[in-house]
Design a protein around this motif. Structure first.
Motif, PDB file in Angstrom:
ATOM      1  N   GLY A  14       0.660 -19.202 -13.949  1.00 27.59           N
ATOM      2  CA  GLY A  14       0.404 -17.947 -13.246  1.00 27.59           C
ATOM      3  C   GLY A  14       0.215 -16.800 -14.213  1.00 27.59           C
ATOM      4  N   HIS A  15       1.080 -16.733 -15.204  1.00 25.64           N
ATOM      5  CA  HIS A  15       1.006 -15.700 -16.257  1.00 25.64           C
ATOM      6  C   HIS A  15      -0.341 -15.777 -16.958  1.00 25.64           C
ATOM      7  CE1 HIS A  15       2.074 -13.628 -20.009  1.00 25.64           C
ATOM      8  NE2 HIS A  15       3.013 -13.028 -19.287  1.00 25.64           N
ATOM      9  N   VAL A  43       8.105 -11.075  -8.528  1.00 26.75           N
ATOM     10  CA  VAL A  43       8.262  -9.691  -8.980  1.00 26.75           C
ATOM     11  C   VAL A  43       8.513  -9.675 -10.483  1.00 26.75           C
ATOM     12  CG1 VAL A  43       9.629  -7.582  -8.755  1.00 26.75           C
ATOM     13  CG2 VAL A  43       9.072  -8.925  -6.713  1.00 26.75           C
ATOM     14  N   HIS A  44       9.349 -10.573 -10.959  1.00 28.28           N
ATOM     15  CA  HIS A  44       9.659 -10.654 -12.392  1.00 28.28           C
ATOM     16  C   HIS A  44       8.402 -10.997 -13.204  1.00 28.28           C
ATOM     17  CE1 HIS A  44      11.947 -11.338 -16.029  1.00 28.28           C
ATOM     18  NE2 HIS A  44      11.405 -12.542 -16.132  1.00 28.28           N
ATOM     19  N   LEU A  45       7.606 -11.945 -12.704  1.00 25.84           N
ATOM     20  CA  LEU A  45       6.367 -12.317 -13.394  1.00 25.84           C
ATOM     21  C   LEU A  45       5.465 -11.101 -13.556  1.00 25.84           C
ATOM     22  CD1 LEU A  45       4.082 -14.227 -14.416  1.00 25.84           C
ATOM     23  CD2 LEU A  45       3.507 -14.599 -12.011  1.00 25.84           C
ATOM     24  N   TYR A  46       5.248 -10.383 -12.466  1.00 29.64           N
ATOM     25  CA  TYR A  46       4.352  -9.234 -12.527  1.00 29.64           C
ATOM     26  C   TYR A  46       4.911  -8.126 -13.421  1.00 29.64           C
ATOM     27  CZ  TYR A  46       2.133 -11.690  -8.669  1.00 29.64           C
ATOM     28  OH  TYR A  46       1.537 -12.643  -7.893  1.00 29.64           O
ATOM     29  N   LEU A  49       4.148  -8.801 -16.915  1.00 33.11           N
ATOM     30  CA  LEU A  49       2.738  -8.548 -17.209  1.00 33.11           C
ATOM     31  C   LEU A  49       2.396  -7.058 -17.239  1.00 33.11           C
ATOM     32  CD1 LEU A  49       1.314 -11.444 -15.066  1.00 33.11           C
ATOM     33  CD2 LEU A  49       0.898 -11.136 -17.519  1.00 33.11           C
ATOM     34  N   GLY A  50       3.395  -6.201 -17.016  1.00 34.32           N
ATOM     35  CA  GLY A  50       3.171  -4.758 -17.114  1.00 34.32           C
ATOM     36  C   GLY A  50       3.010  -4.030 -15.800  1.00 34.32           C
ATOM     37  N   TYR A  51       3.187  -4.706 -14.693  1.00 36.91           N
ATOM     38  CA  TYR A  51       3.081  -4.066 -13.379  1.00 36.91           C
ATOM     39  C   TYR A  51       4.394  -3.364 -13.049  1.00 36.91           C
ATOM     40  CZ  TYR A  51      -1.271  -6.581 -12.561  1.00 36.91           C
ATOM     41  OH  TYR A  51      -2.560  -7.042 -12.652  1.00 36.91           O
ATOM     42  N   VAL A  52       4.287  -2.232 -12.380  1.00 39.24           N
ATOM     43  CA  VAL A  52       5.469  -1.486 -11.957  1.00 39.24           C
ATOM     44  C   VAL A  52       5.429  -1.289 -10.443  1.00 39.24           C
ATOM     45  CG1 VAL A  52       5.817  -0.294 -14.160  1.00 39.24           C
ATOM     46  CG2 VAL A  52       4.376   0.740 -12.419  1.00 39.24           C
ATOM     47  N   VAL A  53       6.602  -1.232  -9.857  1.00 36.76           N
ATOM     48  CA  VAL A  53       6.717  -1.061  -8.411  1.00 36.76           C
ATOM     49  C   VAL A  53       6.318   0.358  -8.035  1.00 36.76           C
ATOM     50  CG1 VAL A  53       8.325  -1.032  -6.468  1.00 36.76           C
ATOM     51  CG2 VAL A  53       8.527  -2.809  -8.232  1.00 36.76           C
ATOM     52  N   CYS A  54       5.429   0.482  -7.055  1.00 38.90           N
ATOM     53  CA  CYS A  54       5.003   1.790  -6.545  1.00 38.90           C
ATOM     54  C   CYS A  54       5.735   2.138  -5.253  1.00 38.90           C
ATOM     55  CB  CYS A  54       3.509   1.797  -6.290  1.00 38.90           C
ATOM     56  SG  CYS A  54       2.533   1.554  -7.755  1.00 38.90           S
ATOM     57  N   ARG A  55       5.862   1.142  -4.382  1.00 37.18           N
ATOM     58  CA  ARG A  55       6.561   1.363  -3.119  1.00 37.18           C
ATOM     59  C   ARG A  55       6.863   0.022  -2.470  1.00 37.18           C
ATOM     60  NH1 ARG A  55       3.011   1.179   1.504  1.00 37.18           N
ATOM     61  NH2 ARG A  55       0.862   0.920   0.839  1.00 37.18           N
ATOM     62  N   THR A  56       7.751   0.066  -1.516  1.00 37.59           N
ATOM     63  CA  THR A  56       8.061  -1.115  -0.712  1.00 37.59           C
ATOM     64  C   THR A  56       7.880  -0.767   0.759  1.00 37.59           C
ATOM     65  OG1 THR A  56      10.407  -0.581  -0.619  1.00 37.59           O
ATOM     66  CG2 THR A  56       9.697  -2.042  -2.394  1.00 37.59           C
ATOM     67  N   MET A  68       2.634  -3.058  -6.311  1.00 35.96           N
ATOM     68  CA  MET A  68       2.787  -2.863  -7.755  1.00 35.96           C
ATOM     69  C   MET A  68       1.448  -2.481  -8.373  1.00 35.96           C
ATOM     70  SD  MET A  68       5.216  -6.199  -8.482  1.00 35.96           S
ATOM     71  CE  MET A  68       6.028  -5.535  -9.945  1.00 35.96           C
ATOM     72  N   GLU A  69       1.515  -1.731  -9.471  1.00 35.03           N
ATOM     73  CA  GLU A  69       0.298  -1.322 -10.195  1.00 35.03           C
ATOM     74  C   GLU A  69       0.513  -1.486 -11.691  1.00 35.03           C
ATOM     75  OE1 GLU A  69      -0.874   2.669  -9.264  1.00 35.03           O
ATOM     76  OE2 GLU A  69      -1.656   2.095  -7.306  1.00 35.03           O
ATOM     77  N   LYS A  70      -0.629  -1.642 -12.374  1.00 35.28           N
ATOM     78  CA  LYS A  70      -0.638  -1.715 -13.827  1.00 35.28           C
ATOM     79  C   LYS A  70      -1.765  -0.814 -14.319  1.00 35.28           C
ATOM     80  CE  LYS A  70      -1.362  -4.969 -17.609  1.00 35.28           C
ATOM     81  NZ  LYS A  70      -1.538  -6.393 -17.920  1.00 35.28           N
TER      82      LYS A  70
END
Length: 72
Positions: A14-15, A43-46, A49-56, A68-70
């Protein structure tokens, strides 16, 4: 939607797949995705890879979507 069959999970595929997709589109400055918050391994994988949580956003009891966004 992209998925890795269970027998191939946790082997780095996946990575590697996400990195390859991102390499194919170097002009993209912002990548976004969503997944299920309770799927902690995703969530950990993303995040790795540099993604951050924007909202839930709640979907149903015990299930939330996490967006999530990167930035590139």
């Amino acid at each position: 939607m992209t998925a890795i069959l269970p027998k191939f999970q946790k082997k780095g595929y996946g990575h590697q797949a996400i990195q390859e997709i991102e390499k194919q589109y170097p002009e993209v400055k912002c990548w976004s995705l969503d997944t299920i918050l309770q799927e902690e391994h995703l969530v950990h994988l993303y995040e790795k890879l540099g993604y951050v949580v924007c909202r839930t956003e709640p979907v149903q009891e015990g299930m939330d979507l996490v967006y999530m966004e990167k930035q590139c």
